[in-house]
Design an enzyme around this catalytic site. Structure first.
Site, PDB file in Angstrom:
ATOM      1  N   SER A  13       0.831  -1.216   0.000  1.00 49.37           N
ATOM      2  CA  SER A  13       0.000   0.000   0.000  1.00 49.37           C
ATOM      3  C   SER A  13       0.860   1.259   0.000  1.00 49.37           C
ATOM      4  CB  SER A  13      -0.980  -0.005   1.176  1.00 49.37           C
ATOM      5  OG  SER A  13      -0.315   0.219   2.395  1.00 49.37           O
ATOM      6  N   HIS A 105       8.844   3.109   8.848  1.00 51.02           N
ATOM      7  CA  HIS A 105       8.631   2.236  10.009  1.00 51.02           C
ATOM      8  C   HIS A 105       7.384   2.704  10.752  1.00 51.02           C
ATOM      9  CE1 HIS A 105       9.711  -0.549  13.166  1.00 51.02           C
ATOM     10  NE2 HIS A 105       9.389   0.398  14.028  1.00 51.02           N
ATOM     11  N   GLU A 170       1.339   7.092   6.932  1.00 53.30           N
ATOM     12  CA  GLU A 170       2.470   6.565   6.149  1.00 53.30           C
ATOM     13  C   GLU A 170       2.318   6.968   4.690  1.00 53.30           C
ATOM     14  OE1 GLU A 170       3.464   2.427   6.706  1.00 53.30           O
ATOM     15  OE2 GLU A 170       2.671   2.407   8.733  1.00 53.30           O
TER      16      GLU A 170
HETATM   17  C1  GRF Z   1       3.941  -0.690   6.777  1.00 52.73           C
HETATM   18  O1  GRF Z   1       3.298  -0.620   8.022  1.00 52.73           O
HETATM   19  C2  GRF Z   1       5.341  -0.160   6.901  1.00 52.73           C
HETATM   20  O2  GRF Z   1       5.455   0.861   7.847  1.00 52.73           O
HETATM   21  C3  GRF Z   1       6.117  -1.361   7.352  1.00 52.73           C
HETATM   22  O3  GRF Z   1       5.531  -2.438   6.677  1.00 52.73           O
HETATM   23  C4  GRF Z   1       4.188  -2.131   6.345  1.00 52.73           C
HETATM   24  C5  GRF Z   1       4.048  -2.298   4.871  1.00 52.73           C
HETATM   25  O4  GRF Z   1       2.737  -2.098   4.420  1.00 52.73           O
HETATM   26  N1  GRF Z   1       7.525  -1.179   7.083  1.00 52.73           N
HETATM   27  P1  GRF Z   1       2.468  -1.999   2.862  1.00 52.73           P
HETATM   28  O5  GRF Z   1       3.014  -3.272   2.234  1.00 52.73           O
HETATM   29  O6  GRF Z   1       3.132  -0.767   2.347  1.00 52.73           O
HETATM   30  O7  GRF Z   1       0.965  -1.936   2.726  1.00 52.73           O
END
Ligand code: GRF
Length: 209
Positions: A13, A105, A170
């Site tokens: 995502s 993270h 994020e």
């Molecule tokens: C996210 O929570 C990121 O912070 C961590 O792994 C997860 C990945 O989610 N490093 P996605 O695959 O980007 O949906």
């Protein structure tokens, strides 16, 4: 154009948010250690170059990371973006890409490095949680911080509800960090990262639902 290689292991995502942000970057390859990763399928749909390097076929981590590093270098990236790449990288790999390796993270580092960050935040009873984009260094989840977003923790939160609130942030801050990198604005001096000539804050405070 800044040449970017994305590494991912799953859902993707964050990668999707980066694509949708229409940044001034050229995503030259998307590489996954898991051939079935949803993020890889999305990359294929977008017509991006994809590479699957199944780590289960290479039990030796150092040897696998050397293969991975070669696969990345073949695309001559200016920047390598870890977008949910769920394997610890060996020191030799990190040394090869240091300064051009970003990670996101799901915590306000240096709190809660490692896994299960949302569960641990709830266990500790913190009232503010969030996410961090940082340059990757040899110490796990400890590199120079580029941008952070904070969200409130509610009394009735579950790991899933908290994770969803953080994930929305994020998807805001990772594209922002990559844009700064692509614009040559990130100044990384002795472990502190500042943004040159940009009034946008490196601290995002969300009132988040
Ligand atoms: C996210 O929570 C990121 O912070 C961590 O792994 C997860 C990945 O989610 N490093 P996605 O695959 O980007 O949906």
């Amino acid at each position: 154009m800044t040449r970017v290689v994305v590494l991912l292991s799953g859902r993707g995502s964050n990668f999707q948010a980066i694509v949708e942000a229409q940044l001034p970057i050229d995503i030259v390859a998307v590489i996954s250690n898991r051939p079935q990763a949803t993020g890889l399928a999305y990359a294929r749909e977008r017509g991006l170059k994809t590479v699957a390097l199944d780590h289960t076929a290479h039990p030796d981590r150092v040897a696998f990371d050397a293969l991975l590093a070669d696969a990345i270098e073949a695309h001559q990236p200016d920047l390598v973006v870890l977008a949910g790449y769920m394997r610890i990288l060996s020191p030799a790999f990190i040394a090869r890409f240091e300064g051009r390796l970003l990670n996101i993270h799901p915590s306000l580092l240096p709190m809660f490095p490692g896994l299960k960050t949302h569960e641990r935040a709830l266990e500790e009873g913190v009232k503010i949680h969030g996410c961090t984009v940082h340059f990757v260094t040899a110490q796990l989840d400890h590199g120079p911080i580029v941008i952070q977003a904070a969200v409130p923790v509610h009394a009735d939160d579950t790991p899933a509800s908290l994770s969803a609130r953080v994930l929305a942030q994020e998807h805001r801050i990772y594209p922002q960090a990559i844009r700064w990198f692509a614009e040559g604005r990130l100044l990384n001096q002795q472990g502190r990262v500042n943004v040159r000539g940009d009034s946008t804050s490196q601290a995002v405070l969300s009132s988040g639902a």
